[in-house]
Design an enzyme around this catalytic site. Sequence first.
Site, PDB file in Angstrom:
ATOM      1  N   ARG A   1       4.388  -9.639  -0.210  1.00 51.41           N
ATOM      2  CA  ARG A   1       4.240  -8.415  -1.000  1.00 51.41           C
ATOM      3  C   ARG A   1       5.444  -7.489  -0.796  1.00 51.41           C
ATOM      4  O   ARG A   1       6.026  -7.422   0.291  1.00 51.41           O
ATOM      5  CB  ARG A   1       2.951  -7.677  -0.623  1.00 51.41           C
TER       6      ARG A   1
ATOM      7  N   HIS B   1      -2.743  -1.240  -5.388  1.00 48.32           N
ATOM      8  CA  HIS B   1      -2.595  -0.056  -4.548  1.00 48.32           C
ATOM      9  C   HIS B   1      -1.430   0.831  -4.996  1.00 48.32           C
ATOM     10  O   HIS B   1      -0.407   0.935  -4.318  1.00 48.32           O
ATOM     11  CB  HIS B   1      -2.414  -0.457  -3.092  1.00 48.32           C
TER      12      HIS B   1
ATOM     13  N   ASP C   1       0.816  -1.220   0.000  1.00 51.37           N
ATOM     14  CA  ASP C   1       0.000   0.000   0.000  1.00 51.37           C
ATOM     15  C   ASP C   1       0.850   1.271   0.000  1.00 51.37           C
ATOM     16  O   ASP C   1       0.698   2.141   0.861  1.00 51.37           O
ATOM     17  CB  ASP C   1      -0.935   0.014   1.214  1.00 51.37           C
TER      18      ASP C   1
ATOM     19  N   GLU D   1     -11.120  -1.103  -4.225  1.00 47.23           N
ATOM     20  CA  GLU D   1     -10.454  -0.482  -3.092  1.00 47.23           C
ATOM     21  C   GLU D   1      -9.211   0.270  -3.565  1.00 47.23           C
ATOM     22  O   GLU D   1      -8.902   0.302  -4.763  1.00 47.23           O
ATOM     23  CB  GLU D   1     -10.091  -1.521  -2.032  1.00 47.23           C
TER      24      GLU D   1
END
Length: 690
Positions: A309, A280, A46, A219
């Site tokens: 990630r 993101h 993110d 999102e």
Amino acid sequence: MGVRASIRRERSARVRGVLLAAVLLTATAASAQTFTNPILGETSADPSIVLYNGFYYHVASAGDLGLVVRKSATLTGLGSAPAVRVWTAPASGLYSREVWAPELQLINGRWYIYFAASDGNNANHRMYVLESATLDAQGAYTFKGQLRPTTDKWAIDGAVIQKDDGSLYFVWSGWPGNTDGQQNLYIAAMSNPWTISGDRVLLSQPAFAWEGRALPLNEGPQPIRLGSKYGIVFSASGSWTREYTLGLLTNTDGNLLNPKSWVKTGPVFRQNGDVYGVGHPTFVKSPNGTENWIAYHAKRLSTDGWGDRSVRAQKFYIDSAGSLNLGVARSVTIPQPKPAGESGAPASANLLDGHGWGGSFEGAARSGSWTLPSPTAATSTTLGSGWAQLFRGNPNFETVAASANVRWIATGTSSAFPKFGLYGVYKNPSNYVAAFLDKKHGVFATHAVIGGVDKGWQNTALPAGFSWTVAHNLRIERSWSGQHHFFLDGVLQQTRALDNILGMMGLVTEDTQAEYTSVTLDSLQGWGDPAYDGFQNGMYEIRSARDVVAWQFGGGWKSLWRKAAPTTGSYSVEAGVRLLAQGTTPYPKYGLYGCFQNGANHMTAWLDPKSSVLATHAVAGGVDLGWQNTPLSGFSFTATHTLKVVRSGSSFTVYVDGIQRQARSVGLTGCQTGVVAEDAQVAYTNFRVY
């Protein structure tokens, strides 16, 4: 002799040493100008990065502890920059736990950090904001409170859009109700950087297959400026899966609070090779301001999970029309040029020009001589043997139609097969699909290479009286199921079953000069929202301009419309319909919009497998005209049947497999057509309006 030989050997050794040193210096210099991903190691996700006053600032969650900010003179150096704690979460309370996805933004001379947090119960996640005391992003912050719309429900991943007039808008991901299972994007006006004024407006909900793998999720909305237009790049599908991907919302008129003013396309960035679960993003400029860079997180493993990630970065493009091209996700094994101006790095060569034309992201450089006046027009001026080729467009679309108007100018004498045409998709020399016009032999020709295997040529004779002095439309429709449809002037010429590949569209000629105009790449293939009221909902997979699949179970109508202009005339709408599976609600069904004007004016025809009936329903002027049912005895719903609605004035006649089953009168005007399903998975084929 011995002395001279010794001197020669010594000189030779010195020369070899100098050459070796030069090679090492060259290699070191080259290495200093490149980097490999990731820029932030595993468990990083993110990203939110801002370039300000010569430094990159990156904000991250420290879990339940709070928030940290890194500062680096280089984008690729953020991973080694120290993390400074700028906010510590309280020991208990509404925002003491599960601090997620902070967003750092500089607004009106102050830094703001927007973040989601809860009391330890995920259902209580809400958006909160901090304000800096100074222009030091690593300095002191004041907690300003919750960003609270009138409808106060679960909220994460918030960010601010600031328009040119200074007005502020907050966009975030939220639940439609009070339980997990689907996430939508919402937007609201702001009276200042820490206060929402009014209620949330539904901006986007998962509507296509690429948005609903694992779960229907929208999102991580990230604002982006696309020339004069406002855009939002968002993440879709399950973030823990390899299928996590990016979509794009583009605003068409500057009205950010009107859902009809936004157009959705996607995927615009997706898994590729050994890069999985991309999502993101954040967008920044290179240090010298000449290049656009995206930072995003991606998974190392193809299996589900969040622990693998890391944050990666790569260059991207925005053309003169405001079209976004993020390219393909680059492997961590591939060195990339550093951002221009970083540690003295020069600007790397642009793959695409200012109009979005150029080479392929994965396979071939632009070749031949071309005149390129705009993003939708090009002229090949090359004669001679060999293919001249030029590429453009998002290489991540799963289903898409490539189209162009093409006009012959001149033919050379070097090739036995002079031709000009269109790449429906081009990944690399081992993977492409193309269609050509061949003036010398008078044919429409297609050719494909898939996985390095030549799939051969197929020729169709051109229509009698075909004119070479006017422009003709070439169109190639590519579906996720692998069907490729080839059209000339709107007439289907060929259909080929070829494994689906992802890549750019392109123009291609051999020993021919040709003019291309109205070059387009359409991922929706004519499907989408109605003109006046409502917008597409439910999970649909668009396979072509005629074929779609409804995938979503559950109550409520799931609708998808053809985007042709509303008509008051007479017409027939029909499609092959086949039930794949049905849910557990009382009335699973599927059918067609015989007419849709708006929510208060429409007529539908349905097949209901649970009740074994053909059902029609109509609403006119807001008055429900009721349901009419016709029994279908011995009817196999899992076979394909032709459902047709014929409209003539106010009369609607419904046919199943060519047999009239119902007729009813409904006063409707300005009709659009479409497909609709409730609690059923359905394949629609050969949809047409005539």
